[in-house]
Design an enzyme around this catalytic site. Structure first.
Site, mmCIF file in Angstrom:
data_model
loop_
_atom_site.group_PDB
_atom_site.id
_atom_site.type_symbol
_atom_site.label_atom_id
_atom_site.label_comp_id
_atom_site.label_asym_id
_atom_site.label_seq_id
_atom_site.Cartn_x
_atom_site.Cartn_y
_atom_site.Cartn_z
ATOM 1 N N THR A 34 0.854 -1.197 0.000
ATOM 2 C CA THR A 34 0.000 0.000 0.000
ATOM 3 C C THR A 34 0.887 1.242 0.000
ATOM 4 O O THR A 34 1.960 1.227 0.602
ATOM 5 C CB THR A 34 -0.855 -0.007 1.289
ATOM 6 O OG1 THR A 34 -1.795 -1.057 1.192
ATOM 7 C CG2 THR A 34 -1.576 1.315 1.525
ATOM 8 N N ASP A 36 -8.775 -0.047 5.555
ATOM 9 C CA ASP A 36 -8.697 1.276 6.200
ATOM 10 C C ASP A 36 -8.285 2.389 5.249
ATOM 11 O O ASP A 36 -8.518 3.566 5.549
ATOM 12 C CB ASP A 36 -7.679 1.221 7.348
ATOM 13 C CG ASP A 36 -6.284 0.854 6.837
ATOM 14 O OD1 ASP A 36 -6.178 -0.109 6.035
ATOM 15 O OD2 ASP A 36 -5.313 1.525 7.214
HETATM 16 N N1 ASP Z 1 -4.233 -1.372 4.882
HETATM 17 C C1 ASP Z 1 -4.487 -2.036 3.644
HETATM 18 C C2 ASP Z 1 -5.832 -2.713 3.722
HETATM 19 O O1 ASP Z 1 -6.144 -3.283 4.759
HETATM 20 C C3 ASP Z 1 -3.465 -3.061 3.270
HETATM 21 C C4 ASP Z 1 -2.021 -2.697 3.540
HETATM 22 O O2 ASP Z 1 -1.716 -1.575 3.912
HETATM 23 O O3 ASP Z 1 -1.158 -3.545 3.346
HETATM 24 O O4 ASP Z 1 -6.527 -2.730 2.748
#
Ligand code: ASP
Length: 362
Positions: free
Chosen positions: A196, A227
């Site tokens: 991300t 999130d």
């Molecule tokens: N936070 C992101 C989600 O849960 C994934 C990540 O940051 O790796 O969609």
């Protein structure tokens, strides 16, 4: 020459990187500008091959360098956040835009959000499948719609109204992420760093902004949304406190409203952004959940994570320019070239653990 100084963050016995002594400062005593970026947190084994490691660092450097140059020339924090996230969305090294992870049924569902610290204006999109730059669509939601969060087909219809570029869903495909999906479906987990992306910035006018963009989790289904498009969880910015972008297990960041909680600790308490980030990542979240990047009202960029690594970088008007993956391996770019910081990290005796039982803060 770049100088980086450190201080012990006593509350957690860790380290926070500060602005440089003698750095160009604004009349209010702050750095003129500051920026931090991340490209995801996770297991990121230390023995990843050299090509992969330097690929990550080069991608981070290119994105950070763009942000640095734009802030130096007076671009606004919101502009810089959008532009840098767009670059990262086009970079297959990251799980955002091209290079996004696959859903269980072999597609991609992208989420993004952006927030303007001046007035808490914010915009987000969730579950889009054909928008090349979800962060740009999120900005349009913020600036050109009466809403905050648009999802799925409706968000794509709005993209057409706003002439935001749409692409064939195969644009986002990469072999590497396909392999991860196959491993995931075979029950072998998902060992790839998720990737991300997020950017936080303070501009010369003293305004803060934050943005986050992701493909979410490998093999996700049922319209799962994490999130990243949830303002207050994966993204937050309010002038006077901090700008925050998160990465990790989205459900935990939503449960604990991580972005807003960090800013609220600053707003209602006596703790600074670095301390608030360390506290939330170290005490509220569980080991292995993920991390955050933060920039404060004075332009100081910091991070905290409780995973083995977090792809990240920070730059400011004081000459700081660093990229890093693990807690003790950063690259500092100087006018004479790039120095690999492995083994030079100055740490207090209570070193943060790579097992994730204590957060790494810097
Ligand atoms: N936070 C992101 C989600 O849960 C994934 C990540 O940051 O790796 O969609």
């Amino acid at each position: 020459m770049i100088r980086v100084s450190f201080r012990v963050a006593a509350a957690v016995g860790l380290v926070a990187a500060l602005g440089c002594p003698g750095a160009p400062v604004a009349p209010d005593g702050a750095l003129e500008w500051g920026i931090a970026i991340h490209g995801g947190a996770g297991r990121i084994p230390r023995d990843i091959d050299e090509q992969r490691r330097s690929g990550y660092l080069s991608s981070l450097e290119a994105a950070l360098d763009h942000g640095r140059r734009r802030l130096e020339r007076g671009a606004t924090a919101v502009e810089v956040v959008e532009e840098v996230v767009r670059l990262m969305e086009d970079d297959p090294n990251f799980n955002a835009g091209r290079g996004a992870v696959f859903t269980r049924d072999g597609g991609h569902a992208l989420d993004a959000s952006i927030m303007d610290g001046r007035d808490r204006a914010c915009g987000a999109v969730a579950g889009v499948t054909t928008v090349r730059h979800p962060i740009t669509l999120a900005r349009r939601v913020m600036e050109r719609s009466p809403y905050v969060l648009l999802a799925g087909a409706g968000a794509e219809a709005f993209a057409d109204v706003e002439a935001v570029e749409r692409v064939d869903p195969t644009w986002f495909d990469t072999d590497r992420r396909l392999r991860s999906l196959r491993e995931f479906l075979a029950g072998q987990g998902d060992d790839e760093p998720r990737g991300t992306v997020g950017v936080v910035a303070r501009d010369r006018a003293g305004d803060l902004a934050a943005g986050t963009s992701t493909g979410g989790l490998t093999g996700k289904r049922w319209g799962r949304v994490g999130d990243s498009p949830i303002v207050g969880a994966g993204t937050w910015a309010s002038n006077g406190t901090c700008a925050v972008s998160a990465t990790g297990t989205g459900e935990e960041f939503i449960r604990h409203a991580v972005g807003r909680t960090i800013a609220a600790l600053v707003e209602f308490g006596e703790i600074d952004c670095a301390g608030a980030a360390a506290r939330v990542v170290g005490e509220t979240l569980a080991p292995g959940d993920g991390g955050v990047i933060v920039v404060d009202a004075a332009g100081r960029a910091t991070f905290a994570f409780n995973t083995a690594g977090m792809l990240r970088g920070a730059a400011d008007s004081g000459g700081r320019f660093e990229t890093a993956i693990w807690e003790c391996a950063f690259r500092i770019r100087t006018p004479r070239g790039t120095a690999d910081g492995s083994g030079r990290c100055r740490r207090p005796s209570r070193r943060p653990s790579t097992r994730g039982d204590r957060p790494c803060v810097g």
